[in-house]
Write a protein that holds these residues in place. Structure first.
Motif, PDB file in Angstrom:
ATOM      1  N   VAL A  52     -43.986  57.563  88.270  1.00 44.78           N
ATOM      2  CA  VAL A  52     -42.952  58.132  89.126  1.00 44.78           C
ATOM      3  C   VAL A  52     -43.216  57.803  90.595  1.00 44.78           C
ATOM      4  O   VAL A  52     -42.291  57.452  91.336  1.00 44.78           O
ATOM      5  CB  VAL A  52     -42.854  59.658  88.907  1.00 44.78           C
ATOM      6  CG1 VAL A  52     -41.894  60.289  89.891  1.00 44.78           C
ATOM      7  CG2 VAL A  52     -42.425  59.958  87.485  1.00 44.78           C
ATOM      8  N   GLN A  53     -44.455  57.893  91.029  1.00 44.00           N
ATOM      9  CA  GLN A  53     -44.782  57.602  92.425  1.00 44.00           C
ATOM     10  C   GLN A  53     -44.472  56.155  92.788  1.00 44.00           C
ATOM     11  O   GLN A  53     -44.027  55.868  93.895  1.00 44.00           O
ATOM     12  CB  GLN A  53     -46.252  57.899  92.720  1.00 44.00           C
ATOM     13  CG  GLN A  53     -46.551  59.352  92.964  1.00 44.00           C
ATOM     14  CD  GLN A  53     -45.754  59.914  94.119  1.00 44.00           C
ATOM     15  OE1 GLN A  53     -44.863  60.718  93.883  1.00 44.00           O
ATOM     16  NE2 GLN A  53     -46.041  59.520  95.323  1.00 44.00           N
TER      17      GLN A  53
ATOM     18  N   LYS B 227     -40.653  55.925  93.241  1.00 40.96           N
ATOM     19  CA  LYS B 227     -40.258  56.583  94.487  1.00 40.96           C
ATOM     20  C   LYS B 227     -40.600  55.720  95.695  1.00 40.96           C
ATOM     21  O   LYS B 227     -39.806  55.583  96.621  1.00 40.96           O
ATOM     22  CB  LYS B 227     -40.951  57.936  94.622  1.00 40.96           C
ATOM     23  CG  LYS B 227     -40.371  59.024  93.768  1.00 40.96           C
ATOM     24  CD  LYS B 227     -41.109  60.315  94.046  1.00 40.96           C
ATOM     25  CE  LYS B 227     -40.524  61.485  93.350  1.00 40.96           C
ATOM     26  NZ  LYS B 227     -41.247  62.739  93.686  1.00 40.96           N
TER      27      LYS B 227
ATOM     28  N   ASP C 148     -38.029  59.669  82.219  1.00 41.23           N
ATOM     29  CA  ASP C 148     -38.368  60.945  82.834  1.00 41.23           C
ATOM     30  C   ASP C 148     -37.059  61.678  83.126  1.00 41.23           C
ATOM     31  O   ASP C 148     -36.370  61.351  84.085  1.00 41.23           O
ATOM     32  CB  ASP C 148     -39.159  60.723  84.123  1.00 41.23           C
ATOM     33  CG  ASP C 148     -39.710  62.025  84.690  1.00 41.23           C
ATOM     34  OD1 ASP C 148     -39.637  63.054  83.998  1.00 41.23           O
ATOM     35  OD2 ASP C 148     -40.212  62.005  85.823  1.00 41.23           O
TER      36      ASP C 148
ATOM     37  N   SER D 128     -36.211  64.570  84.261  1.00 42.98           N
ATOM     38  CA  SER D 128     -36.036  65.479  85.402  1.00 42.98           C
ATOM     39  C   SER D 128     -35.638  64.708  86.663  1.00 42.98           C
ATOM     40  O   SER D 128     -36.131  63.610  86.914  1.00 42.98           O
ATOM     41  CB  SER D 128     -37.321  66.258  85.658  1.00 42.98           C
ATOM     42  OG  SER D 128     -38.368  65.378  85.981  1.00 42.98           O
TER      43      SER D 128
ATOM     44  N   HIS E 283     -35.497  63.695  90.602  1.00 40.79           N
ATOM     45  CA  HIS E 283     -36.488  63.649  91.679  1.00 40.79           C
ATOM     46  C   HIS E 283     -35.767  63.498  93.006  1.00 40.79           C
ATOM     47  O   HIS E 283     -34.725  62.859  93.093  1.00 40.79           O
ATOM     48  CB  HIS E 283     -37.450  62.468  91.482  1.00 40.79           C
ATOM     49  CG  HIS E 283     -38.244  62.564  90.226  1.00 40.79           C
ATOM     50  ND1 HIS E 283     -39.398  63.297  90.148  1.00 40.79           N
ATOM     51  CD2 HIS E 283     -38.042  62.052  88.996  1.00 40.79           C
ATOM     52  CE1 HIS E 283     -39.883  63.219  88.923  1.00 40.79           C
ATOM     53  NE2 HIS E 283     -39.072  62.461  88.202  1.00 40.79           N
ATOM     54  N   GLU E 284     -36.356  64.072  94.049  1.00 41.60           N
ATOM     55  CA  GLU E 284     -35.766  64.000  95.378  1.00 41.60           C
ATOM     56  C   GLU E 284     -36.685  63.193  96.293  1.00 41.60           C
ATOM     57  O   GLU E 284     -37.903  63.372  96.286  1.00 41.60           O
ATOM     58  CB  GLU E 284     -35.574  65.403  95.949  1.00 41.60           C
ATOM     59  CG  GLU E 284     -34.945  65.413  97.313  1.00 41.60           C
ATOM     60  CD  GLU E 284     -34.756  66.822  97.856  1.00 41.60           C
ATOM     61  OE1 GLU E 284     -34.150  66.929  98.933  1.00 41.60           O
ATOM     62  OE2 GLU E 284     -35.209  67.788  97.238  1.00 41.60           O
TER      63      GLU E 284
END
Length: 114
Positions: free
Chosen positions: A17-18, A21, A100, A102, A104-105
């Protein structure tokens, strides 16, 4: 952003995820012709900060959505919210990353400097 591993004293890798992002953030902050041999990659977001007219938030939001949808296949943009305040623009991007469920912001503040 760089931290050392205690065991190897090498730089930690960013994964999952990182990594997505960070890739989205880099795409939004990158200007056209900034990446060698790929002038099409980038958004004109930083250039819009210096326009004489008031920056149109609809154009800004559509530019951000298009660059992420075009160059980051791992992320899908659900919403982009911009807030203009003086010499800065606060951008909040809501994305869904593959595998994933969910949301993410990602928050970015763009400022004009002299």
């Amino acid at each position: 952003f760089f931290q050392k591993k205690a065991s190897t004293r090498d730089v930690n890798k960013v994964t999952d995820v990182q990594a997505v992002k960070r890739s989205v953030r880099n795409l939004v902050l990158m200007n056209h012709f900034e990446k060698p041999f790929h002038p099409e990659i980038g958004s004109g977001v930083r250039g819009m900060l210096f326009e004489l007219s008031t920056t149109d938030s609809d154009i800004l939001e559509s530019d951000i959505k298009s660059v992420i949808n075009k160059f980051e296949p791992r992320a899908q943009v659900t919403d982009v919210v911009t807030f203009l305040e003086g010499n800065s623009i606060d951008v909040s991007m809501f994305i869904v990353i593959q595998n994933d469920p969910s949301p993410h912001e990602i928050n970015i503040t763009l400022q004009r400097t002299r």
